[in-house]
Design a protein around this motif. Structure first.
Motif, PDB file in Angstrom:
ATOM      1  N   GLY A 206     -16.290 -41.140  61.612  1.00 52.26           N
ATOM      2  CA  GLY A 206     -17.029 -41.514  62.803  1.00 52.26           C
ATOM      3  C   GLY A 206     -17.593 -40.276  63.474  1.00 52.26           C
ATOM      4  O   GLY A 206     -16.987 -39.206  63.425  1.00 52.26           O
ATOM      5  N   VAL A 207     -18.756 -40.410  64.094  1.00 53.17           N
ATOM      6  CA  VAL A 207     -19.412 -39.274  64.738  1.00 53.17           C
ATOM      7  C   VAL A 207     -19.836 -39.675  66.145  1.00 53.17           C
ATOM      8  O   VAL A 207     -20.454 -40.725  66.342  1.00 53.17           O
ATOM      9  CB  VAL A 207     -20.655 -38.810  63.941  1.00 53.17           C
ATOM     10  N   ILE A 208     -19.470 -38.829  67.123  1.00 48.40           N
ATOM     11  CA  ILE A 208     -20.009 -38.952  68.481  1.00 48.40           C
ATOM     12  C   ILE A 208     -21.046 -37.851  68.620  1.00 48.40           C
ATOM     13  O   ILE A 208     -20.730 -36.662  68.540  1.00 48.40           O
ATOM     14  CB  ILE A 208     -18.913 -38.807  69.544  1.00 48.40           C
ATOM     15  N   PHE A 209     -22.299 -38.243  68.834  1.00 54.48           N
ATOM     16  CA  PHE A 209     -23.418 -37.308  68.873  1.00 54.48           C
ATOM     17  C   PHE A 209     -23.935 -37.207  70.301  1.00 54.48           C
ATOM     18  O   PHE A 209     -24.458 -38.170  70.854  1.00 54.48           O
ATOM     19  CB  PHE A 209     -24.521 -37.792  67.929  1.00 54.48           C
ATOM     20  N   VAL A 210     -23.773 -36.022  70.909  1.00 57.18           N
ATOM     21  CA  VAL A 210     -24.204 -35.794  72.291  1.00 57.18           C
ATOM     22  C   VAL A 210     -25.483 -34.965  72.261  1.00 57.18           C
ATOM     23  O   VAL A 210     -25.509 -33.875  71.680  1.00 57.18           O
ATOM     24  CB  VAL A 210     -23.119 -35.055  73.097  1.00 57.18           C
ATOM     25  N   SER A 211     -26.546 -35.498  72.857  1.00 51.48           N
ATOM     26  CA  SER A 211     -27.815 -34.775  72.829  1.00 51.48           C
ATOM     27  C   SER A 211     -28.718 -35.241  73.964  1.00 51.48           C
ATOM     28  O   SER A 211     -28.655 -36.393  74.390  1.00 51.48           O
ATOM     29  CB  SER A 211     -28.532 -35.000  71.494  1.00 51.48           C
ATOM     30  N   HIS A 212     -29.554 -34.297  74.457  1.00 54.42           N
ATOM     31  CA  HIS A 212     -30.607 -34.647  75.412  1.00 54.42           C
ATOM     32  C   HIS A 212     -31.904 -35.001  74.699  1.00 54.42           C
ATOM     33  O   HIS A 212     -32.841 -35.479  75.336  1.00 54.42           O
ATOM     34  CB  HIS A 212     -30.875 -33.471  76.356  1.00 54.42           C
ATOM     35  N   ARG A 213     -31.968 -34.736  73.395  1.00 54.04           N
ATOM     36  CA  ARG A 213     -33.205 -34.962  72.647  1.00 54.04           C
ATOM     37  C   ARG A 213     -33.222 -36.396  72.131  1.00 54.04           C
ATOM     38  O   ARG A 213     -32.597 -36.726  71.120  1.00 54.04           O
ATOM     39  CB  ARG A 213     -33.310 -33.963  71.494  1.00 54.04           C
ATOM     40  N   LEU A 214     -33.939 -37.241  72.831  1.00 51.53           N
ATOM     41  CA  LEU A 214     -33.884 -38.665  72.526  1.00 51.53           C
ATOM     42  C   LEU A 214     -34.515 -39.004  71.189  1.00 51.53           C
ATOM     43  O   LEU A 214     -34.113 -39.984  70.540  1.00 51.53           O
ATOM     44  CB  LEU A 214     -34.557 -39.470  73.650  1.00 51.53           C
TER      45      LEU A 214
END
Length: 502
Positions: A206-214
């Protein structure tokens, strides 16, 4: 703890998680699940609670009583996970946590140790074979003895991934938290990193991906959870959303237009360069008029990342010169006197004094109005308050240390300190890097207002979408030279990317 969850059982199940600090509720009753094979995006404005949630998962913060976290179906104390449990919940921060002066093999051994043989001696051959096999799984073709600092940025990020996953055996699923992993990567290297992340999900991780780049969120993730003011305001499959609706969830209102179009440039020349060259920049002839917004694009190593420092005199050119209003600029002091301002990419290292207050940072470039022999504190504070309101810094407290602000509000403060000098030329290097979508809209509006007042703006950025919407024209650098100039109908994000990669 069970090592092989069923497809329906979440790898991690967060229920009613809260975290309070004195005078602030950072997270309030947050719930989310990460399933095997899922890439789950976590988005929100700066200050929405994302960083607090990540720090809780990393064991840095203890959640409030009543918060529940289950790993593989079993309730755990997230702050005191045993080594086996912690290996299956790994946070990869933006700085990657690698020791650049050590080799790939040495970095992978940190906190884990080496294979040893008789008498406890390290079995270097066996260790090298193990690391080579791990690298091959992610298409990294490098000798395990290679120093990390010699690797391309994407390879460094993948090494950090490999280190996180190396103890996930067959059938032992885990969760990887990626905190802004692409912030310093150009597009081709982002694609390589995403291929590695998809490989992890395909294996059941599983991956939690945190980003401001929508755009990256829609490209990579299949589910999204949106935090606003510490509360989950939406959690659903991305196929049910478009970018406009996601932005509305993030900021809590409709944004009619994220970008503010540049005004019509004036005829008067504000800044010129002639045969400007640096380490990678070979030759730059540039003329920018008052009120014009000019973008500079290019891959790392193309010379794009040198332009801002060379223009401001912060980096000595190999040859060539910069003129501001007809005056030659060779050093930062001369640049400031001539009316040039620089917002650098390294916001905390070069753009501000992190431990000082917003007031101290905002007024620093021009202290003259507050007295010749001693500072008139009332006038200084009044000026700081005016600019805090002008650029909408939140919270609106000029006595708050700038390091305690979100990335977007830090950037507003850096902009404010230079806009109050009424610059004739404003140079920006990655102006919205690590900035949330709401703060981006505010920054673009400030830049358009400054250009309308006659400021010439030069924007060096790796964000093609940003350049296409905010600039009058964009110079694309390849091999240290201007390969093409885009304007009018040819100025699109797709065309910028195409020219960068040609």
């Amino acid at each position: 703890m069970t090592d092989q969850p069923t497809r329906q059982q979440p790898l991690i199940d967060i229920e009613s998680l809260s975290k309070s600090f004195p005078g602030q509720v950072a997270l309030n009753n947050v719930s989310m699940q990460i399933l095997p094979g899922q890439i789950h995006a976590l988005v929100g404005q700066n200050g929405s609670g994302k960083s607090t949630l990540i720090k809780i998962l990393a064991g840095y913060h203890q959640p409030d009583p009543g918060s529940i976290v289950r790993l593989h179906g079993e309730t755990v104390d997230i702050a005191t996970l045993d080594p086996h449990e912690r290996a299956h919940l790994h946070v990869m921060h933006q700085d990657l946590g690698l020791v650049r002066s050590l080799s790939i093999m040495e970095n992978l051994a940190l906190g884990r140790g080496y294979h040893t043989g008789a008498l406890g001696r390290i079995n270097w051959a066996k260790e090298a074979a193990r690391v080579s096999a791990l690298l091959a799984e992610f298409d990294v073709r490098a000798d395990p003895r290679t120093l990390v600092q010699a690797l391309a940025p994407a390879d460094q990020a993948i090494i950090a991934l490999v280190r996180a996953l190396q103890d996930w055996g067959d059938g032992e699923w885990g969760v990887l938290v990626l905190d802004e992993p692409t912030a310093s990567l150009p597009k081709p290297e982002v694609d390589r990193l995403f291929a590695a992340v998809r490989r992890i999900a395909q294996r059941g991780g599983g991956v939690i991906f945190v980003s401001h780049r929508l755009d990256e969120v829609f490209d990579l993730a299949d589910h999204v959870t949106v935090l606003r003011d510490g509360v989950v305001v939406g959690s659903q499959p991305l196929r049910e959303l478009d970018q406009t609706r996601l932005i509305e969830l993030i900021v809590g209102r409709a944004i009619d237009d994220l970008y503010t179009a540049p005004p019509e440039p004036m005829s008067e020349v504000a800044v010129q360069t002639e045969n400007l060259a640096g380490e990678n920049l070979i030759d730059l002839d540039l003329t920018v008029r008052r009120g014009e917004v000019v973008g500079v694009a290019g891959l790392v190593g193309s010379g794009r990342d040198e332009v801002a420092a060379l223009l401001f005199g912060a980096k000595r050119p190999v040859r060539g010169e910069v003129r501001v209003g007809g005056r030659v600029v060779r050093a930062p002091r001369e640049a400031i006197i001539a009316g040039m301002a620089l917002v650098p990419a390294d916001r905390k290292g070069l753009g501000c004094i992190p431990e000082h207050t917003v007031r101290e940072n905002v007024v620093l470039p021009r202290l003259g109005p507050f007295g010749r022999f001693w500072l008139r504190r009332d006038a200084e504070r009044s000026e700081a308050v005016r600019w805090v309101v002008e650029v909408d810094i939140r919270p609106a407290d000029p006595e708050r240390r700038i390091i305690t602000l979100s990335g977007g509000n830090q950037q507003k403060a850096v902009l404010a300190r230079w806009l109050r000098t009424s610059p004739s030329v404003l140079v920006l290097d990655e102006p919205t890097q690590g900035v949330d979508v709401g703060a981006k809209a505010s920054i673009y509006e400030l830049l358009a207002k400054s250009a309308e007042g006659g400021t010439a703006i030069i924007m060096c950025s790796s964000d093609a979408e940003e350049l296409a919407h905010v600039c009058d024209r964009v110079l694309v650098l390849r091999g240290g030279k201007v390969a093409t100039e885009l304007s009018g109908g040819s100025l699109t994000s797709d065309r910028i990317v195409q020219e960068i990669l040609s």
